[in-house]
Scaffold this motif. Structure first.
Motif, PDB file in Angstrom:
ATOM      1  N   GLY A   1       0.811  -1.208   0.000  1.00 15.59           N
ATOM      2  CA  GLY A   1       0.000   0.000   0.000  1.00 15.59           C
ATOM      3  C   GLY A   1       0.847   1.261   0.000  1.00 15.59           C
ATOM      4  O   GLY A   1       2.053   1.235   0.276  1.00 15.59           O
TER       5      GLY A   1
ATOM      6  N   GLU B   1      -6.148   3.758 -11.027  1.00 15.33           N
ATOM      7  CA  GLU B   1      -7.294   3.987 -10.146  1.00 15.33           C
ATOM      8  C   GLU B   1      -7.614   2.705  -9.376  1.00 15.33           C
ATOM      9  O   GLU B   1      -7.257   1.602  -9.795  1.00 15.33           O
ATOM     10  N   ASN B   2      -8.295   2.872  -8.258  1.00 14.00           N
ATOM     11  CA  ASN B   2      -8.777   1.720  -7.496  1.00 14.00           C
ATOM     12  C   ASN B   2      -9.626   0.843  -8.408  1.00 14.00           C
ATOM     13  O   ASN B   2     -10.560   1.316  -9.048  1.00 14.00           O
TER      14      ASN B   2
ATOM     15  N   TRP C   1      -5.885  -3.387  -8.028  1.00 10.26           N
ATOM     16  CA  TRP C   1      -5.357  -2.346  -7.145  1.00 10.26           C
ATOM     17  C   TRP C   1      -6.427  -1.886  -6.157  1.00 10.26           C
ATOM     18  O   TRP C   1      -7.550  -1.559  -6.549  1.00 10.26           O
ATOM     19  N   ASP C   2      -6.050  -1.843  -4.895  1.00 14.94           N
ATOM     20  CA  ASP C   2      -6.995  -1.521  -3.824  1.00 14.94           C
ATOM     21  C   ASP C   2      -6.631  -0.244  -3.083  1.00 14.94           C
ATOM     22  O   ASP C   2      -7.148   0.011  -1.995  1.00 14.94           O
ATOM     23  N   GLY C   3      -5.769   0.573  -3.681  1.00 14.89           N
ATOM     24  CA  GLY C   3      -5.345   1.784  -3.013  1.00 14.89           C
ATOM     25  C   GLY C   3      -5.840   3.052  -3.692  1.00 14.89           C
ATOM     26  O   GLY C   3      -6.777   3.034  -4.488  1.00 14.89           O
ATOM     27  N   GLU C   4      -5.182   4.148  -3.365  1.00 14.26           N
ATOM     28  CA  GLU C   4      -5.588   5.445  -3.895  1.00 14.26           C
ATOM     29  C   GLU C   4      -5.067   5.660  -5.313  1.00 14.26           C
ATOM     30  O   GLU C   4      -4.247   4.877  -5.820  1.00 14.26           O
ATOM     31  N   THR C   5      -5.530   6.727  -5.960  1.00 16.22           N
ATOM     32  CA  THR C   5      -5.080   7.088  -7.291  1.00 16.22           C
ATOM     33  C   THR C   5      -3.577   7.364  -7.270  1.00 16.22           C
ATOM     34  O   THR C   5      -3.073   8.044  -6.381  1.00 16.22           O
TER      35      THR C   5
ATOM     36  N   THR D   1     -13.964  -5.040  -5.984  1.00 15.38           N
ATOM     37  CA  THR D   1     -13.644  -3.624  -6.188  1.00 15.38           C
ATOM     38  C   THR D   1     -14.365  -2.751  -5.175  1.00 15.38           C
ATOM     39  O   THR D   1     -13.785  -1.809  -4.614  1.00 15.38           O
TER      40      THR D   1
ATOM     41  N   ASN E   1     -12.635  -3.092  -1.951  1.00 14.08           N
ATOM     42  CA  ASN E   1     -11.368  -2.366  -1.979  1.00 14.08           C
ATOM     43  C   ASN E   1     -11.566  -0.885  -1.701  1.00 14.08           C
ATOM     44  O   ASN E   1     -10.779  -0.256  -0.986  1.00 14.08           O
ATOM     45  N   ARG E   2     -12.614  -0.314  -2.278  1.00 15.12           N
ATOM     46  CA  ARG E   2     -12.873   1.105  -2.057  1.00 15.12           C
ATOM     47  C   ARG E   2     -13.259   1.380  -0.610  1.00 15.12           C
ATOM     48  O   ARG E   2     -12.875   2.395  -0.026  1.00 15.12           O
TER      49      ARG E   2
ATOM     50  N   SER F   1     -10.113   1.310   1.408  1.00 14.17           N
ATOM     51  CA  SER F   1      -9.362   2.560   1.262  1.00 14.17           C
ATOM     52  C   SER F   1      -9.926   3.657   2.160  1.00 14.17           C
ATOM     53  O   SER F   1      -9.174   4.423   2.785  1.00 14.17           O
TER      54      SER F   1
END
Length: 403
Positions: free
Chosen positions: A254, A273-274, A290-294, A372, A375-376, A379
């Motif tokens: 992360g 992007e997430n 991907w599970d993080g920020e932009t 997804t 994941n958001r 975050s």
């Protein structure tokens, strides 16, 4: 009298007393400074590379002989339940600190420090305290040495300043932060289950019961594998128009405060992007939603997209071939194993008809979409926890207790 006072780690309530980590620890040591011979057994030997945010990943952990294992246990190189473990050298130096609560009996290498606290000190509270930005800054600015391989000398941990506050307050703060981590962990475990469901169904349809009439195509033909930028060439020009850089370390652990930054003045195709599919093709090979920020895609990572096929299709085919790619990377006689684009050409996939793909999508897309969504939510919870953490540890936000 002022209600606040200044310390090495910033402003804290005047009523808080300060001590050191050494003063509240009954044991402060690290793992083995020798490297026992690898042996086929059930005796796990973990190093810093096996550490994650709040646990060990034993999937690639080495094993050693019974005799070496027992010697290291007697030498206090084995953590007990409730010990605080700190990454003390390598790329993740001080980034990963957690309380050991796993059931496995293991021994550690010297890249991990062990702090066993005296009675009356909550290890969860002090773990969060050591992860707070103000304490991380102090340790990294004062204790970390070495540029190629950052490390902390064990004796320096004894001098880390810590607050000596009532146990009931420690417990209350730890409970708030732990509840957030528990929700995050639950979502991660849900995603692991969803991933397993999708992979099981994929294998059933494309391996066990595949249609011999389906066309065979190279993996490289079903999606675009976009390699990232050499982000060090695109440094930000100000503190506004910038995004964190996604490297292999960030893909695994992360985005953190000490990540690299890149200007936003890059082609938008390199913006991650997430929910995007990211493929690490060098060093630690992995395929991940991907599970993080932009952020901005760095070299050694592919951003995988397709105008022809749905996400689940190219994502699961990439994961299907991952073990093969890892074997290829290990066979390369280099310091950092990798695969080449030619390996994507040689990895074959089966392509059903458009109607069949659409029918399958009705089963796969809800699973991928749920991953997804989770994941958001992860975050958001991580961002809230990371905002709350320093405020609790500095006393800026207080928690009412019965005592």
């Amino acid at each position: 009298m002022s209600e606040w006072k200044d310390t090495e780690v910033g402003r804290i309530p005047a009523s808080w007393k300060m001590g050191t980590l050494g003063e509240i620890s009954s044991l402060l040591t690290d793992g083995s400074h020798s490297s026992p011979k690898i042996s086929q057994s059930d005796n796990l030997m973990a190093s810093v590379k096996d550490m994650r945010y709040n646990h060990f990943d034993f999937s690639d952990c080495k094993t050693i002989s019974d005799d070496d294992f027992e010697k290291l246990v007697k030498g206090k190189c084995s953590p007990e339940y409730g010990d605080i473990l700190l990454s003390k050298d390598g790329a993740n130096c001080l980034d990963i600190i957690f309380v050991y609560k796993q059931s496995e009996k293991i021994v550690l290498l010297s890249s991990i420090a062990i702090a066993r606290l005296e009675k009356g000190y909550n290890p969860d509270f002090y773990r969060y305290y050591l992860l707070s930005p103000q304490v991380q800054d102090l340790m990294k600015n004062n204790y970390v040495s070495g540029s190629a391989i950052p490390r902390v000398i064990l004796k320096d941990f004894k001098n880390v300043p810590v607050p000596l506050i009532p146990l009931v307050t420690q417990n209350s703060i730890a409970e708030v932060l732990s509840s957030l981590d528990d929700k995050i962990d639950l979502l991660h475990r849900q995603n692991q289950t969803l991933e397993l469901m999708a992979e099981t169904l994929f294998r059933q349809w494309f391996v066990e019961n595949s249609n011999p009439e389906w066309e065979e195509r190279p993996l490289s033909s079903i999606a675009t594998f976009l390699n990232g930028l050499a982000c060090q060439k695109y440094l930000p020009q100000n503190d506004v128009d910038k995004l964190p850089v996604l490297k292999i370390k960030e893909l695994r652990n992360g985005i953190t405060e000490d990540c690299d930054w890149c200007t936003t003045e890059v082609d938008e195709k390199y913006i991650v992007e997430n929910g995007d599919v990211i493929f690490s093709w060098s060093a630690s090979l992995m395929v991940k939603i991907w599970d993080g920020e932009t952020c901005i895609l760095n070299q050694h990572l592919f951003k995988v997209t397709s105008d022809e096929f749905p996400k689940w299709y190219f994502y699961l085919w990439s994961k299907f071939h991952l073990d093969q790619f890892i074997a290829i990377a290990r066979a390369h006689a280099t310091t950092m194993g990798h695969i080449k684009r030619g390996d994507l050409d040689e990895a074959m996939v089966l392509t059903p008809s458009e109607d069949e793909i659409n029918e399958m999508s009705a089963h796969f897309e809800p699973v991928i979409d749920k991953i997804t969504v989770n994941n958001r939510q992860i975050s958001k919870l991580v961002a809230f926890r990371d905002t709350l953490l320093p405020k609790l540890m500095s006393g800026e936000i207080s928690i009412d207790t019965d005592e």
